[in-house]
Enzyme design. Structure first.
Site, PDB file in Angstrom:
ATOM      1  N   SER A 180       0.845  -1.193   0.000  1.00 19.50           N
ATOM      2  CA  SER A 180       0.000   0.000   0.000  1.00 19.50           C
ATOM      3  C   SER A 180       0.882   1.244   0.000  1.00 19.50           C
ATOM      4  O   SER A 180       1.931   1.251   0.644  1.00 19.50           O
ATOM      5  CB  SER A 180      -0.883  -0.023   1.253  1.00 19.50           C
ATOM      6  OG  SER A 180      -1.646   1.153   1.333  1.00 19.50           O
ATOM      7  N   CYS A 240      -9.835   1.144  20.090  1.00 23.00           N
ATOM      8  CA  CYS A 240     -10.858   2.089  20.534  1.00 23.00           C
ATOM      9  C   CYS A 240     -11.303   3.018  19.415  1.00 23.00           C
ATOM     10  O   CYS A 240     -12.424   3.489  19.385  1.00 23.00           O
ATOM     11  CB  CYS A 240     -10.368   2.910  21.717  1.00 23.00           C
ATOM     12  SG  CYS A 240      -8.891   3.861  21.343  1.00 23.00           S
TER      13      CYS A 240
HETATM   14  C1  LIG Z   1      -2.554  -0.426   6.697  1.00 22.08           C
HETATM   15  C2  LIG Z   1      -2.467  -1.885   6.527  1.00 22.08           C
HETATM   16  C3  LIG Z   1      -3.334  -2.558   5.647  1.00 22.08           C
HETATM   17  C4  LIG Z   1      -4.424  -1.860   4.903  1.00 22.08           C
HETATM   18  O1  LIG Z   1      -3.936  -1.030   3.880  1.00 22.08           O
HETATM   19  P1  LIG Z   1      -4.874   0.121   3.281  1.00 22.08           P
HETATM   20  O2  LIG Z   1      -4.092   0.641   2.122  1.00 22.08           O
HETATM   21  O3  LIG Z   1      -5.064   1.123   4.363  1.00 22.08           O
HETATM   22  O4  LIG Z   1      -6.141  -0.545   2.857  1.00 22.08           O
HETATM   23  C5  LIG Z   1      -3.184  -3.922   5.516  1.00 22.08           C
HETATM   24  N1  LIG Z   1      -2.237  -4.587   6.188  1.00 22.08           N
HETATM   25  C6  LIG Z   1      -1.389  -3.981   7.021  1.00 22.08           C
HETATM   26  C7  LIG Z   1      -0.342  -4.765   7.728  1.00 22.08           C
HETATM   27  C8  LIG Z   1      -1.475  -2.603   7.227  1.00 22.08           C
HETATM   28  O5  LIG Z   1      -0.648  -2.009   8.082  1.00 22.08           O
END
Ligand SMILES: *Cc1c(COP(=O)(O)O)cnc(C)c1O
Length: 386
Positions: free
Chosen positions: A194, A320
């Site tokens: 991501s 939370c």
């Molecule tokens: C943030 C995160 C996601 C989700 O990614 P997005 O782009 O926010 O949908 C999935 N896995 C891990 C380990 C993350 O830290």
């Protein structure tokens, strides 16, 4: 202090994106010049991302982010390999994008094994081997945990998966930009990443899918992404993701050096200055920017609100923010009792943090912890007993 939740977009990343909003705004599926310009950026981005991961460009698929990549990898393999088996192996410490996807599949005829972890958040490779059956079609293990930063033995897991002819997916959202990753060397078949966790824009990610993997498409529609993921490609976002990845891997060494220095200073200063603290996660095999501690006799929510009042953004061991007061499933899986898990604090460092901020955080954390403990009847009793 919450870079594991998200990061700001770096200036060079934003600069690389702007022309694709203003000038080269074409649809890459169009055959005229504007479309071809956009298509060129898309092709080049795909090649660059592939190169960073040691993949071929035909194996990179752009998505809307980590959650979509995780969903697609797991549901895509599950529905695409039903004829072979219905068993999936994952862990108890996955991100919810993986856990909730697996729970959804359980409600739809699949069997899922959730591997335990030890007190450091590490899976046991013997447990993994023992969990494999002739129905197992997928192993999905998070590369580096988003809460406690523990880095799993990915290379060994890849070998086990390959020997048993089982697809191996890893959620590498937290690992990307912190660890050198070569999908060939590591025998990874599917990898989620991501952009917004590494100084890129939100709403864009990628899924690496090894050429040989059989999987169902996830978004049905047009013929984009080799007919496997429909929807007009977000070129500015994809260009930004690519730039963020390039910057991260060009500066990997200095990034890690700086974050490890800050991280270790933060851990040491917390331990030296505050009593009844436990470090969560692995002492060595952890992300360079991750600090996670349990503070006895402290309630996570009160701590976060107090930190916020002095301008410190952090995250707690309980969810939370999502409206539930359940302690973190990761800390519980590591064997922490509920009340300890509840008083946990995650401080995650990033490229924009500086050393003087560490002093500021520890100073304020100490004051806040002292104040909150002074109001705690349990802490009071402990002090009396001394
Ligand atoms: C943030 C995160 C996601 C989700 O990614 P997005 O782009 O926010 O949908 C999935 N896995 C891990 C380990 C993350 O830290």
């Amino acid at each position: 202090m919450d870079n594991a939740a998200t990061t700001p977009v770096k200036k060079e990343v934003l600069d690389s994106m702007i022309p694709y909003f203003k000038e080269f705004y074409g649809n890459p599926s169009s055959i005229y010049k504007k479309g071809r310009e956009a298509k060129k950026a898309l092709d080049e981005s795909r090649e660059k991302v592939a190169k960073i991961l040691g993949a071929s460009s035909r194996e990179i698929y752009f998505t809307s982010g980590g959650s979509e990549s995780d969903n697609w990898a797991i549901k895509g393999v599950a529905f695409g390999n039903k004829d072979k088996g219905n068993h999936i192996i994952t862990t108890k410490i996955e991100h919810h994008a993986v856990l909730h996807t697996c729970e959804y599949l359980e409600r739809n005829g699949f069997d899922v094994t959730y591997l335990d972890v030890d007190e450091y958040g590490m899976i046991n490779l013997e447990d993994l081997k023992n969990a494999i059956t002739d129905k197992t079609i997928l192993i999905s293990v998070i590369y580096a945990n988003n809460e406690v930063g523990t880095i799993q033995p990915i290379s060994e897991i890849g070998k086990i998966a390959k020997q048993n002819n089982i697809y191996f997916h890893t959620d590498a959202v937290q690992a990307i930009g912190n660890i050198e990753i070569d999908v060939e060397d590591l025998n990874i078949d599917l990898l989620s990443l991501s952009a917004h966790k590494l100084y890129g824009p939100k709403g864009v990610g990628a899924l690496y899918i090894r050429k040989s993997v059989k999987l169902h498409p996830y978004i049905h529609g047009g013929a984009q992404e080799r007919n496997r993921r429909a929807g007009t490609e977000s070129i500015p976002n994809i260009v930004g993701l690519t730039k963020a990845l390039e910057i991260a891997y060009e500066n990997l060494e200095s990034h890690n050096e700086k974050l490890i220095l800050l991280r270790d200073k933060l851990i040491k200063n917390i331990m030296d200055n505050i009593s009844h603290v436990k470090l969560n996660g692995h002492p060595e095999k952890r992300l360079p920017g991750n600090v996670n501690v349990s503070l006895k006799f402290i309630e996570g929510e009160a701590l976060l609100l107090s930190l916020d009042m002095v301008g410190i953004a952090a995250s707690s061991g309980s969810a939370c923010t999502s409206g539930s007061l359940d302690p973190s499933h990761v800390l519980l899986a590591m064997g922490l009792p509920h009340e300890i898990a509840h008083g946990s604090l995650r401080l995650s460092l990033g490229d924009f943090n500086e050393e003087d901020e560490i002093d500021y955080v520890v100073e304020n954390l100490k004051k806040i912890v002292d104040r909150l403990r002074a109001m705690s009847p349990l802490y009071d009793k402990l002090e009396e007993d001394k």
